[in-house]
Design a protein around this motif. Structure first.
Motif, PDB file in Angstrom:
ATOM      1  N   ARG A  46      -8.253  18.997   3.135  1.00  0.00           N
ATOM      2  CA  ARG A  46      -9.485  18.877   3.921  1.00  0.00           C
ATOM      3  C   ARG A  46      -9.673  17.402   4.269  1.00  0.00           C
ATOM      4  N   ARG A  48     -12.084  14.714   6.151  1.00  0.00           N
ATOM      5  CA  ARG A  48     -13.428  14.477   6.683  1.00  0.00           C
ATOM      6  C   ARG A  48     -13.450  13.090   7.332  1.00  0.00           C
ATOM      7  N   TYR A  49     -13.735  13.052   8.639  1.00  0.00           N
ATOM      8  CA  TYR A  49     -13.762  11.801   9.392  1.00  0.00           C
ATOM      9  C   TYR A  49     -15.193  11.299   9.554  1.00  0.00           C
ATOM     10  N   ALA A  54     -14.241   9.923  13.500  1.00  0.00           N
ATOM     11  CA  ALA A  54     -14.799  11.218  13.883  1.00  0.00           C
ATOM     12  C   ALA A  54     -14.844  11.377  15.401  1.00  0.00           C
ATOM     13  N   ILE A  97     -12.815  17.832   9.646  1.00  0.00           N
ATOM     14  CA  ILE A  97     -14.272  17.848   9.758  1.00  0.00           C
ATOM     15  C   ILE A  97     -14.742  16.539  10.372  1.00  0.00           C
ATOM     16  N   GLU A  98     -15.572  16.627  11.420  1.00  0.00           N
ATOM     17  CA  GLU A  98     -16.197  15.452  12.016  1.00  0.00           C
ATOM     18  C   GLU A  98     -17.586  15.281  11.417  1.00  0.00           C
ATOM     19  N   ASP A  99     -17.720  14.371  10.482  1.00  0.00           N
ATOM     20  CA  ASP A  99     -18.991  14.153   9.796  1.00  0.00           C
ATOM     21  C   ASP A  99     -19.853  13.206  10.630  1.00  0.00           C
ATOM     22  N   THR A 123      -9.709  13.562  -4.198  1.00  0.00           N
ATOM     23  CA  THR A 123     -10.272  13.066  -2.944  1.00  0.00           C
ATOM     24  C   THR A 123     -10.087  11.562  -2.888  1.00  0.00           C
TER      25      THR A 123
END
Length: 216
Positions: A46, A48-49, A54, A97-99, A123
């Motif tokens: 996973r 996350r950006y 992002a 995922i674009e945070d 992570t």
């Protein structure tokens, strides 16, 4: 003010599959750190950006770059652009995922990469600071949190007994920051932030007194 760049090659950037040293080569490097730290079969990834990552990850090749690093590819490897497909063919589940929140580690080019299998998770929060260089600012090993301060190199050492003073004798002259020690059960986990890349004989000395050593 500190200078992150040690030579003109840090500014020009590395030999790589494009298009961007920050968004592609740096992303490969962050993924590669996750790969080295996890060093086990991967079931899910996973990514996350945050902030700039992002907004631009699709156009700048950051998706395939991160996964290329997770697979252990170098930035110049011809397989880099196909890394997402190659990983999925291996049965690895991948989510991007674009945070919309600000970077939790204070840099616009931030990626948080989570690797998991049935036994453990990891992570890594990393940022690309230019020219293919990165900083790793937070690591979660199965709930054990480290917060490195600055650029590589880093060394992580695991031992059943206390070996902190022995590590100080081996690497102490090269410490950029004081040694960090955390406990996982009865095991000691050490983080060593170094000024310069350690010598092979130093790593060999440390391996002889430890159960696991990862040099980044």
């Amino acid at each position: 003010m500190t200078n992150r760049y040690r030579s003109v090659f840090d500014i020009i950037g590395p030999i790589m599959i494009g298009p961007s040293s920050s968004h592609t080569a740096g992303a490969v490097a962050i993924g590669h750190v996750a790969n080295r730290l996890f060093h086990a079969p991967i079931k899910t990834v996973r990514v996350r950006y945050f902030e700039s990552f992002a907004q631009t990850h699709r156009g700048h090749g950051t998706d395939y770059a991160v996964i290329a690093g997770v697979l252990g590819f170098d930035p110049a490897d011809r397989r880099v652009p196909n890394a997402v497909d190659l990983a999925r063919r291996q049965g690895i589940e991948i989510t991007f995922i674009e945070d919309q929140h600000p970077s939790p580690i204070g840099h616009p080019n931030t990626a948080a990469i989570t690797l998991e299998n049935a036994e453990k998770y990891l992570t890594v929060w990393g940022c690309s600071v230019g020219g293919g260089a990165i900083e790793i600012r937070k690591i979660d090993f199965n709930g054990l949190i480290f917060e490195p301060q600055g650029s590589l190199p880093l060394i992580y050492v695991e031992a059943e007994q206390e070996i902190g003073q022995a590590l100080d004798q081996i690497f102490g002259a090269n410490y950029r920051l004081p040694r960090v020690t955390l406990m996982r059960g009865r095991h000691h986990i050490y983080q060593l932030d170094l000024l310069d890349k350690p010598f092979p004989e130093q790593l060999e000395q440390a391996r002889r007194i430890s159960q696991d050593l990862i040099s980044l």
